[in-house]
Design a protein around this motif. Structure first.
Motif, PDB file in Angstrom:
ATOM      1  N   GLU A 129       0.718  -1.176   0.020  1.00 20.89           N
ATOM      2  CA  GLU A 129       0.143  -0.021  -0.223  1.00 20.89           C
ATOM      3  C   GLU A 129       0.860   1.308  -0.030  1.00 20.89           C
ATOM      4  O   GLU A 129       0.535   2.293  -0.531  1.00 20.89           O
ATOM      5  CB  GLU A 129      -0.850   0.052   1.249  1.00 20.89           C
ATOM      6  N   ALA A 130       1.852   1.266   0.434  1.00 20.52           N
ATOM      7  CA  ALA A 130       2.708   2.606   0.854  1.00 20.52           C
ATOM      8  C   ALA A 130       3.480   2.810  -0.370  1.00 20.52           C
ATOM      9  O   ALA A 130       4.010   3.956  -0.673  1.00 20.52           O
ATOM     10  CB  ALA A 130       3.715   2.410   1.888  1.00 20.52           C
ATOM     11  N   VAL A 132       2.200   3.485  -3.424  1.00 19.63           N
ATOM     12  CA  VAL A 132       1.683   4.228  -4.135  1.00 19.63           C
ATOM     13  C   VAL A 132       0.936   5.460  -3.220  1.00 19.63           C
ATOM     14  O   VAL A 132       0.259   5.127  -2.633  1.00 19.63           O
ATOM     15  CB  VAL A 132       0.778   3.690  -5.135  1.00 19.63           C
ATOM     16  N   ALA A 133       1.315   6.621  -3.476  1.00 13.92           N
ATOM     17  CA  ALA A 133       0.326   7.843  -2.825  1.00 13.92           C
ATOM     18  C   ALA A 133       0.720   7.786  -1.290  1.00 13.92           C
ATOM     19  O   ALA A 133      -0.471   7.741  -0.714  1.00 13.92           O
ATOM     20  CB  ALA A 133      -0.894   7.891  -3.180  1.00 13.92           C
ATOM     21  N   GLY A 134       1.905   7.177  -0.637  1.00 14.96           N
ATOM     22  CA  GLY A 134       1.986   7.293   0.509  1.00 14.96           C
ATOM     23  C   GLY A 134       0.707   6.797   1.507  1.00 14.96           C
ATOM     24  O   GLY A 134       0.322   5.360   1.312  1.00 14.96           O
ATOM     25  N   GLY A 135       0.170   7.682   2.417  1.00 15.17           N
ATOM     26  CA  GLY A 135      -0.838   7.016   3.221  1.00 15.17           C
ATOM     27  C   GLY A 135      -2.288   6.922   2.688  1.00 15.17           C
ATOM     28  O   GLY A 135      -3.184   6.387   3.481  1.00 15.17           O
ATOM     29  N   ILE A 136      -2.359   7.162   1.388  1.00 10.89           N
ATOM     30  CA  ILE A 136      -3.852   7.387   0.767  1.00 10.89           C
ATOM     31  C   ILE A 136      -3.883   5.615   0.394  1.00 10.89           C
ATOM     32  O   ILE A 136      -3.292   4.992  -0.292  1.00 10.89           O
ATOM     33  CB  ILE A 136      -3.741   8.059  -0.523  1.00 10.89           C
ATOM     34  N   PRO A 137      -5.131   5.200   0.800  1.00 14.22           N
ATOM     35  CA  PRO A 137      -5.371   3.796   0.682  1.00 14.22           C
ATOM     36  C   PRO A 137      -5.728   3.375  -0.764  1.00 14.22           C
ATOM     37  O   PRO A 137      -7.060   3.036  -0.910  1.00 14.22           O
ATOM     38  CB  PRO A 137      -6.411   3.478   1.762  1.00 14.22           C
ATOM     39  N   ILE A 138      -4.994   3.569  -1.746  1.00 13.63           N
ATOM     40  CA  ILE A 138      -5.325   3.445  -2.910  1.00 13.63           C
ATOM     41  C   ILE A 138      -5.133   1.961  -3.606  1.00 13.63           C
ATOM     42  O   ILE A 138      -6.113   1.544  -4.393  1.00 13.63           O
ATOM     43  CB  ILE A 138      -4.712   4.333  -4.045  1.00 13.63           C
TER      44      ILE A 138
HETATM   45 NA    NA Z   1      -1.019   4.301  -0.516  1.00 13.32          NA
END
Ligand code: NA
Ligand SMILES: NC(=O)C1=CN([C@@H]2O[C@H](COP(=O)(O)OP(=O)(O)OC[C@H]3O[C@@H](n4cnc5c(N)ncnc54)[C@H](OP(=O)(O)O)[C@@H]3O)[C@@H](O)[C@H]2O)C=CC1
Ligand SMILES: N[C@@H](CC=O)C(=O)O
Length: 434
Positions: A129-130, A132-138
């Protein structure tokens, strides 16, 4: 309370963030996963270097064998970065039946298929998860919440460093190198910040997202890439005057089995939701055929936001570790065609420096016309000086037509240079296009 032992590979920005969260939120985390998480070892390059307060020296090692041959360690968390030795360590961990969590988008973009398949073959879990887009759960959003959709389009601000730099350049008159140093000091930038500035990092992330969103295995070198190093305050001022802001966008689209993937600076309307995503924040705008338009927004870089995604993954591994592994069916029907960049379409901002002579504008306009490039507006600045800026905004046009027109225009004796060419994302289609 049951205990589970994990190892961290790396104690830098992200590793330090993970450590902090595991200490600060220990009670919540234990309640959420039913286990007390114990960091057994932390791999670093230099085990003698002074570390963040709180990391006990006895956990540090620079010998990976202390981790791989420790049977008590069930989860390996790779937050060291780079391709090698990170890949070698992940492969070894998976083969030792250890679950892996990684934040390494460069590695996933280049070797993701191999690593994902290995995890499946070994019956262990791999979470990222980390990456792509750090803390965003994408990643989980694409894998689970949006799994019932056909994703038609994604447009993301996926790099915190460049978004921070562009925000500062837009809001204040700042020196590029000084702002990059600030982004580095805040832990946003990659070890080699060229990866951020030249768009490689965003392209790595778009590769990872596209494979998930479009259900096919995308290769990193299939993503078109340009960075922000050619953006000047002059372009930013023109963008503002014309009602736009400049963002480094990662764009992925699928239309009738053909995929388009590109990362480049983009003019987007000041009223678009992505236009107000500033500083190190990231956002991903998604269009699914069922859900419609959706946007996820949050911190894309930095120790705690990225650590938040890593710790979430560790908890997901713990919750799933005793369940039978799910092996994805090999799907040979999902090979999709990648659209060549020349076939993509958008509007364009084109800034030329020309000698201020009568008839120049007319000649350039007719050359655009000759190559099927239709113009929607023209601005001229710098009257009375020998060279002036001519700015054109085109209607929606094929990339190849624009490039051919420019190739011919810059051979004109009156044209000093192509100062910049930036794509404009308006969601419009070319006249006559399907
Ligand atoms: Na993320
Ligand atoms: N920074 C961020 O905001 C984000 C980073 N990421 C990704 O997370 C990963 C880590 O990034 P970040 O924390 O910023 O990186 P840092 O450079 O801050 O930390 C890297 C850590 O890994 C250790 N390390 C590096 N190479 C080796 C090696 N060969 N052997 C042993 N240890 C090694 C370093 O040891 P030592 O301390 O001794 O030098 C250091 O502790 C990267 O893949 C990055 O792309 C993902 C999302 C956001
Ligand atoms: N260097 C990256 C870190 C997160 O992925 C960025 O600036 O976004």
């Amino acid at each position: 309370m049951k205990k589970i032992k994990i190892a961290l590979l790396g104690a830098g920005t992200v590793g330090g963030g993970v450590w902090d969260i595991l200490q600060t939120n220990k009670e919540n985390i234990t309640r959420n996963c039913g286990y007390e998480i114990e960091v057994e070892k932390i791999l670093v390059k230099d085990a003698t270097k002074k570390r963040k307060d709180g990391i006990p020296e006895n956990l540090l090692t620079s010998n990976f064998e202390d981790i791989i041959y420790n049977d008590e360690i069930e989860i390996v968390v790779e937050v060291m970065g780079g391709i090698e030795p990170a890949k070698d360590y992940i492969v070894k961990a998976l083969k030792q039946k250890k679950h892996v969590v990684t934040a390494n988008k460069a590695l996933l973009a280049n070797h993701g298929n191999e690593i994902i398949k290995l995890a499946e073959d070994e019956g262990v879990q791999l979470y990222y998860e980390a990456s792509v887009a750090g803390g965003i759960p994408i990643i989980q959003t694409l894998k689970e919440s949006l799994a019932g959709n056909k994703i038609e389009k994604m447009m993301g601000i996926l790099n915190g460093t460049t978004n921070y730099i562009l925000t500062k350049m837009t809001k204040e008159k700042v020196d590029f190198d000084a702002v990059l140093k600030e982004a580095q000091a805040m832990g946003y930038a990659e070890a080699d910040p060229t990866a951020d500035v030249e768009g490689y990092d965003a392209a790595h992330k778009l590769t990872v997202l596209s494979s998930l969103a479009f259900g096919t295995s995308v290769k990193f070198d299939e993503v078109y890439r340009e960075g922000i190093s050619k953006i000047t305050s002059i372009d930013i001022d023109y963008a503002r005057e014309l009602g736009y802001v400049i963002k480094l966008l990662a764009i992925g689209k699928e239309d009738a089995g053909t995929i388009e993937m590109r990362v480049h600076p983009t003019f987007i309307s000041q009223s678009h939701p992505l236009a107000s995503v500033n500083d190190s924040f990231n956002a991903i705008f998604i269009k699914g055929n069922a859900v419609g338009d959706l946007m996820l927004y949050g911190r894309g870089a930095g120790d705690l936001p990225t650590g938040s995604a890593v710790v979430g993954d560790i908890i997901a591994v713990i919750k799933g570790k005793d369940k039978p592994p799910v092996k994805a069916e090999e799907d040979t029907s999902t090979v999709k065609i990648i659209k060549p960049m020349g076939e993509t379409e958008s509007e364009y901002y084109i800034r030329l420096i020309v000698k201020d002579k009568p008839g120049v504008l007319g000649t350039i306009a007719s050359l655009f016309g000759k190559h099927n490039v239709s113009l929607s507006s023209v601005l001229q600045k710098g009257e009375g000086v020998p060279a002036v800026s001519l700015v054109f905004i085109t209607h929606c046009t094929r990339e190849a037509d624009v490039q051919e027109a420019i190739e011919e225009i810059i051979t004109m004796e009156e044209v000093v240079e192509l100062a910049n060419l930036i794509r404009v994302e308006n969601g419009k289609k070319r006249a006559g296009a399907q």
